[in-house]
Design an enzyme around this catalytic site. Structure first.
Site, short mmCIF file in Angstrom:
data_model
loop_
_atom_site.label_atom_id
_atom_site.label_comp_id
_atom_site.label_asym_id
_atom_site.label_seq_id
_atom_site.Cartn_x
_atom_site.Cartn_y
_atom_site.Cartn_z
N HIS A 180 0.83 -1.21 0.00
CA HIS A 180 0.00 0.00 0.00
C HIS A 180 0.86 1.26 0.00
O HIS A 180 0.39 2.33 0.36
CB HIS A 180 -0.95 0.01 1.21
CG HIS A 180 -1.66 -1.29 1.44
ND1 HIS A 180 -1.21 -2.24 2.32
CD2 HIS A 180 -2.75 -1.81 0.84
CE1 HIS A 180 -2.01 -3.30 2.27
NE2 HIS A 180 -2.94 -3.07 1.39
S1 FES Z 1 1.76 -0.48 3.30
FE1 FES Z 1 0.18 -1.87 3.80
S2 FES Z 1 1.28 -3.61 4.43
FE2 FES Z 1 2.81 -2.20 3.99
#
Ligand code: FES
Length: 177
Positions: free
Chosen positions: A142
């Site tokens: 993410h």
């Molecule tokens: S940014 Fe979501 S698990 Fe690493």
């Protein structure tokens, strides 16, 4: 009236059946939980020794500690400088590089390789992997970006990469755990 009683009776039978299933369920769960806690004890006692002699400045390795990835990174003077230049008060999880490393060994950054958002393994320890815009680690799940002290700088992760308990057994061996 007879109808109502019939319904009630069926309800009772259903409830009795559910309760029996519930009891059986508990019977199965308990041994599983006790097995899990036994292995947790074993895990808690385990430690990992890592030979760091071949890790050149600017390089990192991925090791495994208690079944999870650990990053051992030999920071360059430039990476140390970049970490020390950051205004700590501006950080989401304020910590200095000094606080995240051992005295006199500020170049050795040892962290869990587990993103503090949802647990993916960030990139940046393997050769040629992207390190993200802050030069440390980048989580492709993410988009969390960590700096050269593995502190969270951008993205959804709430915390810096965790520094496990460790000590230097010698100049070239680190014992984690
Ligand atoms: S940014 Fe979501 S698990 Fe690493």
């Amino acid at each position: 009236m007879a109808e109502t009683e019939g319904v009630r009776r069926r309800d009772f039978i259903n409830i009795a059946a559910v309760s029996a299933a519930g009891v059986a369920g508990i019977g199965i769960v308990v041994p599983l939980v006790s097995q899990m806690s036994a292995s947790a004890d074993v895990l808690a006692a385990s430690s990992t020794e890592i030979d760091i002699s071949a890790i050149q400045p600017g390089q990192a390795i991925k090791a495994v500690f208690r079944k999870q990835p650990v990053f051992v990174r030999n920071l360059t003077p430039h990476e140390i400088e970049a970490a020390n230049k950051v205004d700590v008060a501006s950080l989401r999880d304020p910590q200095t590089l000094e606080e995240r490393t051992k005295e006199g060994k500020e170049n050795w950054l040892i962290t869990m390789g587990v993103c503090t958002h949802l647990g993916c393994v960030p990139l940046g320890a393997g050769e040629g992997e992207v390190k993200g815009e802050f030069g440390g680690y980048f989580c492709p799940c993410h988009g969390s970006a960590y700096d050269t002290a593995a502190r969270i700088r951008k993205g959804p992760a709430p915390k810096n990469l965790e520094v496990p308990k460790y000590e230097f057994s010698s100049d070239t061996v680190v014992k984690i755990g």
